[in-house]
Design a protein around this motif. Structure first.
Motif, PDB file in Angstrom:
ATOM      1  N   TYR A   1     -64.594 -46.583 -12.392  1.00  0.00           N
ATOM      2  CA  TYR A   1     -64.179 -45.487 -11.518  1.00  0.00           C
ATOM      3  C   TYR A   1     -65.416 -44.987 -10.772  1.00  0.00           C
ATOM      4  O   TYR A   1     -66.421 -44.625 -11.407  1.00  0.00           O
ATOM      5  CB  TYR A   1     -63.604 -44.319 -12.312  1.00  0.00           C
ATOM      6  CG  TYR A   1     -62.371 -44.614 -13.142  1.00  0.00           C
ATOM      7  CD1 TYR A   1     -61.124 -44.777 -12.554  1.00  0.00           C
ATOM      8  CD2 TYR A   1     -62.453 -44.677 -14.533  1.00  0.00           C
ATOM      9  CE1 TYR A   1     -59.984 -44.998 -13.328  1.00  0.00           C
ATOM     10  CE2 TYR A   1     -61.333 -44.890 -15.310  1.00  0.00           C
ATOM     11  CZ  TYR A   1     -60.102 -45.059 -14.704  1.00  0.00           C
ATOM     12  OH  TYR A   1     -58.973 -45.272 -15.477  1.00  0.00           O
ATOM     13  N   VAL A   2     -65.342 -44.947  -9.455  1.00  0.00           N
ATOM     14  CA  VAL A   2     -66.488 -44.552  -8.640  1.00  0.00           C
ATOM     15  C   VAL A   2     -66.124 -43.271  -7.892  1.00  0.00           C
ATOM     16  O   VAL A   2     -65.237 -43.269  -7.040  1.00  0.00           O
ATOM     17  CB  VAL A   2     -66.877 -45.656  -7.642  1.00  0.00           C
ATOM     18  CG1 VAL A   2     -68.104 -45.237  -6.837  1.00  0.00           C
ATOM     19  CG2 VAL A   2     -67.146 -46.971  -8.371  1.00  0.00           C
ATOM     20  N   MET A   3     -66.824 -42.190  -8.206  1.00  0.00           N
ATOM     21  CA  MET A   3     -66.487 -40.870  -7.671  1.00  0.00           C
ATOM     22  C   MET A   3     -67.557 -40.386  -6.702  1.00  0.00           C
ATOM     23  O   MET A   3     -68.756 -40.451  -6.992  1.00  0.00           O
ATOM     24  CB  MET A   3     -66.346 -39.874  -8.829  1.00  0.00           C
ATOM     25  CG  MET A   3     -65.986 -38.457  -8.410  1.00  0.00           C
ATOM     26  SD  MET A   3     -65.694 -37.374  -9.840  1.00  0.00           S
ATOM     27  CE  MET A   3     -64.126 -38.005 -10.435  1.00  0.00           C
ATOM     28  N   ASP A   4     -67.121 -39.894  -5.560  1.00  0.00           N
ATOM     29  CA  ASP A   4     -67.984 -39.339  -4.526  1.00  0.00           C
ATOM     30  C   ASP A   4     -68.141 -37.848  -4.793  1.00  0.00           C
ATOM     31  O   ASP A   4     -67.251 -37.050  -4.487  1.00  0.00           O
ATOM     32  CB  ASP A   4     -67.339 -39.610  -3.161  1.00  0.00           C
ATOM     33  CG  ASP A   4     -68.174 -39.144  -1.982  1.00  0.00           C
ATOM     34  OD1 ASP A   4     -69.117 -38.358  -2.186  1.00  0.00           O
ATOM     35  OD2 ASP A   4     -67.864 -39.566  -0.845  1.00  0.00           O
ATOM     36  N   GLU A   5     -69.278 -37.458  -5.377  1.00  0.00           N
ATOM     37  CA  GLU A   5     -69.468 -36.056  -5.769  1.00  0.00           C
ATOM     38  C   GLU A   5     -69.370 -35.106  -4.584  1.00  0.00           C
ATOM     39  O   GLU A   5     -68.732 -34.049  -4.670  1.00  0.00           O
ATOM     40  CB  GLU A   5     -70.820 -35.879  -6.465  1.00  0.00           C
ATOM     41  CG  GLU A   5     -71.106 -34.430  -6.841  1.00  0.00           C
ATOM     42  CD  GLU A   5     -72.464 -34.214  -7.471  1.00  0.00           C
ATOM     43  OE1 GLU A   5     -72.892 -33.044  -7.545  1.00  0.00           O
ATOM     44  OE2 GLU A   5     -73.105 -35.203  -7.889  1.00  0.00           O
ATOM     45  N   ALA A   6     -69.997 -35.459  -3.472  1.00  0.00           N
ATOM     46  CA  ALA A   6     -69.969 -34.573  -2.309  1.00  0.00           C
ATOM     47  C   ALA A   6     -68.550 -34.358  -1.811  1.00  0.00           C
ATOM     48  O   ALA A   6     -68.198 -33.263  -1.342  1.00  0.00           O
ATOM     49  CB  ALA A   6     -70.845 -35.155  -1.195  1.00  0.00           C
ATOM     50  N   ASP A   7     -67.717 -35.389  -1.923  1.00  0.00           N
ATOM     51  CA  ASP A   7     -66.330 -35.269  -1.495  1.00  0.00           C
ATOM     52  C   ASP A   7     -65.572 -34.269  -2.362  1.00  0.00           C
ATOM     53  O   ASP A   7     -64.817 -33.438  -1.856  1.00  0.00           O
ATOM     54  CB  ASP A   7     -65.654 -36.641  -1.545  1.00  0.00           C
ATOM     55  CG  ASP A   7     -64.302 -36.665  -0.863  1.00  0.00           C
ATOM     56  OD1 ASP A   7     -64.268 -36.785   0.372  1.00  0.00           O
ATOM     57  OD2 ASP A   7     -63.279 -36.563  -1.562  1.00  0.00           O
TER      58      ASP A   7
END
Length: 476
Positions: A56-62
């Motif tokens: 799972y790859v999460m875009d923190e800024a998003d």
């Protein structure tokens, strides 16, 4: 080239099977000049090497941006009608200590629905006053911990819970703030299993019984009644359901004001997101405006103050932030007879099997949810082929993506990415067939880090009591 006749009606033949639809990917996702998907500047090839797949790859800024924008939108719209709003992040969508810190740093409260979710929020150092505690069958231990920790509000879901919460509050010498969950009788246009406001269901109190139940709450000196709470469903694409629910709840609220204060109204969550190019989700700013308008209009009609309104988005905050990265293992062309034909016409459905499946994304099997997929580490000029992305579990229903188009030369070893998996995928994950659950990696400003460690086979075996006993018996 014509569309594959096996494709569902909503799925269009793409002009470019490599294109990334912005509505279903996080803001930080793009393709590099070499055709590799990257998020916040980190290529998926690097992520796969470092952390493995599935991942799972999460875009923190998003996540942070969506949380911040939700708060700003609801603050702005309810200030315009003379009130204010509280935005709770629905932790059931996805919760870890890092995400709990992100959303509260951006000004959100957090809604937790179990003792475990409460424990995560507290471990993250979240101010307990920012927490709302849900659940239709809270244990005495969960209630006691919520009260003892100083949880901002507990949602009463049944008559039985009134005494349980009141007694815990008396024991701890506090006056506990509570809301009452009611069934407004409104259900959104959504999947049957996701509709949670119908009368025949496990959550809440019937609207017709609410006044009597509120009287029981107000009779307990250790409880402070804050208002009503309702939830009309999930993955909702229109405001009409929220508007009708708000109208019914505020009519009840006007009657309740005759016997005491009702400062708040919680309209729940369920705001939908786009999973495919065919989905048209409302923007959170538009939802905030619509809710402010209907609540203000109903307050004027009823001659009552505009209440503080609470909402509980989860999917809309975290869902689009994440994609799941897989490696293709096998590719199989299956000749399928086309239904409704009389000449035994056939078409090919390409089964692309990946190294995960229903253990990391149960939503397709549970809800017949639709997802999208793209090649992640290259682009291709091959003609689009209709694919079904399957998992590796021993289940015919183990499908991740029911229908999408990929370049027809998709092959073993390819990396593929399935977007919009931030909500309810990790939360619903399992060890079916003894697959270890994947890690969750957050990426920001060109740097990646693990925020939830992936499991190993040793982790799975460590819970097997037979192995533990054998090890002790052998002195190892």
């Amino acid at each position: 080239m014509t569309a594959n006749p096996l494709a569902p009606d909503w799925l269009s033949l793409p002009g470019d099977a490599n294109a990334l639809e912005p509505a279903i990917w996080s803001a930080g996702v793009e393709r590099s000049a070499e055709g590799v998907i990257q998020v916040a500047g980190v290529p998926v090839t690097q992520l796969a090497r470092e952390y493995g797949t599935p991942l799972y790859v999460m875009d923190e800024a998003d996540v942070r941006t969506r949380a911040r924008e939700a708060k700003l939108a609801f603050d702005r719209e309810f200030a315009a009608v003379g009130s204010s709003a509280k935005v709770y992040y629905a932790g059931k969508a996805f919760l870890s200590t890092e995400v709990a810190r992100w959303v509260t740093e951006e000004g959100l409260h957090i809604d937790v629905a179990s003792g475990g979710e409460l424990a995560v929020a507290l471990a993250a150092g979240v101010d307990p006053a920012l927490l709302g505690v849900h659940g239709n069958n809270k244990s005495l231990r969960e209630i006691d911990r919520a009260v003892a920790s100083g949880a901002g509000v507990i949602v009463i879901d049944s008559v039985d819970e009134i005494a349980r919460v009141a007694d815990a509050a008396e024991q701890h010498g506090v006056r506990q703030r509570v809301r009452l969950r009611v069934n407004s009788g409104v259900h959104a246009s959504t999947h049957e299993y996701l509709a949670t406001a119908r009368e025949d269901q496990k959550f809440g109190i019937a609207l017709a019984d609410a006044e009597d139940v509120v009287a029981l709450i107000r009779a307990r000196s250790s409880l402070e009644f804050m208002g009503l709470h309702a939830h009309i469903g999930s993955q909702i694409f229109e405001a009409v359901g929220f508007s009708e629910s708000a109208r019914r709840l505020m009519t009840l609220q006007a009657r309740l004001l005759g016997d005491g204060p009702v400062p708040e109204l919680n309209l729940g969550g369920g705001f939908g997101i786009a999973y495919t190019s065919a989905d048209e989700a409302m923007q959170v700013a538009d939802i905030a405006r619509a809710l402010a308008e209907i609540v203000a209009a109903e307050a004027r009609r009823l001659g009552i103050p505009v209440p503080v309104v609470a909402v509980e988005p989860g999917r809309a905050i975290v869902g689009p932030s994440t994609f799941t990265l897989y490696e293709v293992g096998t590719v199989k062309d299956v000749l399928v007879t086309i239904g409704g034909t009389t000449d035994d016409a056939t078409a090919v459905r390409k089964y692309v099997s990946v190294d995960g499946g229903m253990s990391d994304n149960a939503r397709t099997a549970l809800y017949e949810a639709d997802y999208s997929v793209r090649l992640a580490a290259r682009v291709s000029e091959a003609e689009p082929a209709l694919v079904r992305v399957a998992g590796k579990h021993c289940e015919s229903g183990d499908i991740v993506v029911r229908a999408d188009y990929l370049p027809g030369d998709v092959r073993p070893g390819d990396l593929v990415a399935v977007p919009a998996t931030g909500a309810y995928c990790w939360s619903l994950s399992s060890n079916y067939n003894y697959l270890a659950r994947p890690a969750v990696v957050a990426v920001r400003d060109g740097v990646s880090r693990i925020i939830v460690r992936g499991e190993t086979e040793d982790d799975l075996l460590s819970r097997d009591a037979g192995i533990v006993r054998d090890t002790a018996r052998n002195g190892n």
